[in-house]
Structure formats: C-alpha cells, structure tokens
Scaffold this motif. Structure first.
Motif, mmCIF file in Angstrom:
data_model
loop_
_atom_site.group_PDB
_atom_site.id
_atom_site.type_symbol
_atom_site.label_atom_id
_atom_site.label_comp_id
_atom_site.label_asym_id
_atom_site.label_seq_id
_atom_site.Cartn_x
_atom_site.Cartn_y
_atom_site.Cartn_z
ATOM 1 N N GLY A 36 0.801 -1.218 0.000
ATOM 2 C CA GLY A 36 0.000 0.000 0.000
ATOM 3 C C GLY A 36 0.832 1.266 0.000
ATOM 4 N N LEU A 37 2.086 1.166 0.405
ATOM 5 C CA LEU A 37 2.966 2.336 0.448
ATOM 6 C C LEU A 37 3.717 2.562 -0.862
ATOM 7 C CD1 LEU A 37 4.507 1.972 4.017
ATOM 8 C CD2 LEU A 37 2.682 3.515 3.270
ATOM 9 N N ARG A 38 3.608 1.644 -1.809
ATOM 10 C CA ARG A 38 4.362 1.779 -3.059
ATOM 11 C C ARG A 38 4.099 3.095 -3.770
ATOM 12 N NH1 ARG A 38 3.998 -4.344 -5.388
ATOM 13 N NH2 ARG A 38 5.759 -5.120 -4.199
ATOM 14 N N ARG A 39 2.867 3.557 -3.742
ATOM 15 C CA ARG A 39 2.527 4.808 -4.435
ATOM 16 C C ARG A 39 2.222 5.956 -3.479
ATOM 17 N NH1 ARG A 39 -0.316 1.188 -8.429
ATOM 18 N NH2 ARG A 39 1.066 1.248 -10.226
ATOM 19 N N GLU A 40 2.393 5.714 -2.198
ATOM 20 C CA GLU A 40 2.110 6.745 -1.200
ATOM 21 C C GLU A 40 3.147 7.854 -1.291
ATOM 22 O OE1 GLU A 40 0.602 9.120 1.123
ATOM 23 O OE2 GLU A 40 -0.487 7.193 1.104
ATOM 24 N N ALA A 97 3.202 10.558 0.692
ATOM 25 C CA ALA A 97 3.467 11.155 2.001
ATOM 26 C C ALA A 97 4.544 10.360 2.741
ATOM 27 C CB ALA A 97 2.189 11.185 2.834
ATOM 28 N N THR A 98 5.192 11.037 3.659
ATOM 29 C CA THR A 98 6.166 10.393 4.530
ATOM 30 C C THR A 98 5.422 9.521 5.541
ATOM 31 O OG1 THR A 98 7.682 12.243 4.286
ATOM 32 C CG2 THR A 98 7.989 10.848 6.222
ATOM 33 N N THR A 99 5.976 8.361 5.856
ATOM 34 C CA THR A 99 5.370 7.443 6.817
ATOM 35 C C THR A 99 6.293 7.296 8.018
ATOM 36 O OG1 THR A 99 4.345 6.227 4.995
ATOM 37 C CG2 THR A 99 4.477 5.093 7.111
ATOM 38 N N ARG A 122 13.612 3.501 -1.695
ATOM 39 C CA ARG A 122 13.120 4.523 -0.775
ATOM 40 C C ARG A 122 14.180 4.872 0.255
ATOM 41 N NH1 ARG A 122 7.548 5.073 0.146
ATOM 42 N NH2 ARG A 122 6.508 4.608 -1.809
ATOM 43 N N GLY A 133 8.302 9.317 1.094
ATOM 44 C CA GLY A 133 7.191 9.054 0.194
ATOM 45 C C GLY A 133 7.679 8.681 -1.190
ATOM 46 N N THR A 193 6.938 11.285 -7.266
ATOM 47 C CA THR A 193 5.948 11.404 -8.323
ATOM 48 C C THR A 193 6.498 12.345 -9.384
ATOM 49 O OG1 THR A 193 4.843 13.195 -7.135
ATOM 50 C CG2 THR A 193 4.006 10.963 -6.791
#
Length: 85
Positions: free
Chosen positions: A6-10, A12-14, A37, A79, A82
């Motif tokens: 789910g984070l592949r295209r996120e 935002a910073t996690t 990343r 993130g 993009t």
C-alpha cells in the motif's frame, strides 16, 4: 506485506514506531519491496545519546545490528517520488 504494498505509491512520509525486535524484519521487507526509498532511523530520540541514520533499507540493516540493545528506534520512510506535470 500488504501494508508495504500500500505504500508503493504513497507520496506522504510514513513514520513507524515499533519494538526494536521488529526492525530487522521490517528493514528486510523494505529492502525487498521498496528498495529505492530513503529510510531514516532515529535512535533514542530526545536523549543524550540520540543518533540519526539515513539510507536505503539494505544499508541501514547492517547499521541496525550494531545499535545498543534496548534502543528506542523510530523509522521514517520517504514518500514515493511522483513525476511533475
């Protein structure tokens, strides 16, 4: 692995707070699923011996093994990049 997919295209910073024992496995999963990343690990944040390490999951996995036992670790995952339109 579903969480990391789910984070592949996120974009935002996690930020992740996990027990130290969970970090080696998480870094191995990040290395496999999100190898490009940038990961930042803060060790003992807000304490006198605070340290910050940044790099890929693969690079940080080696460093993590040398952290003192019982360290408090926070992981910050950059993130997804993009393209500009």
């Amino acid at each position: 692995d579903r969480f990391l997919k789910g984070l592949r295209r996120e974009g935002a910073t996690t930020v992740m707070f996990l027990p130290p024992s969970a970090f080696p496995r998480l870094l191995e999963r990040l290395e496999r699923m999100l190898p490009h990343r940038i990961v930042t690990l803060t060790v003992n944040m807000t304490k006198a011996d605070e340290r910050v390490h940044q790099g890929t999951a693969a690079a940080l996995l080696e460093q993590f093994r040398s952290f003192p036992h019982g360290s408090e670790v926070t992981l910050v995952l950059s993130g997804a990049r993009t393209g500009r339109r």
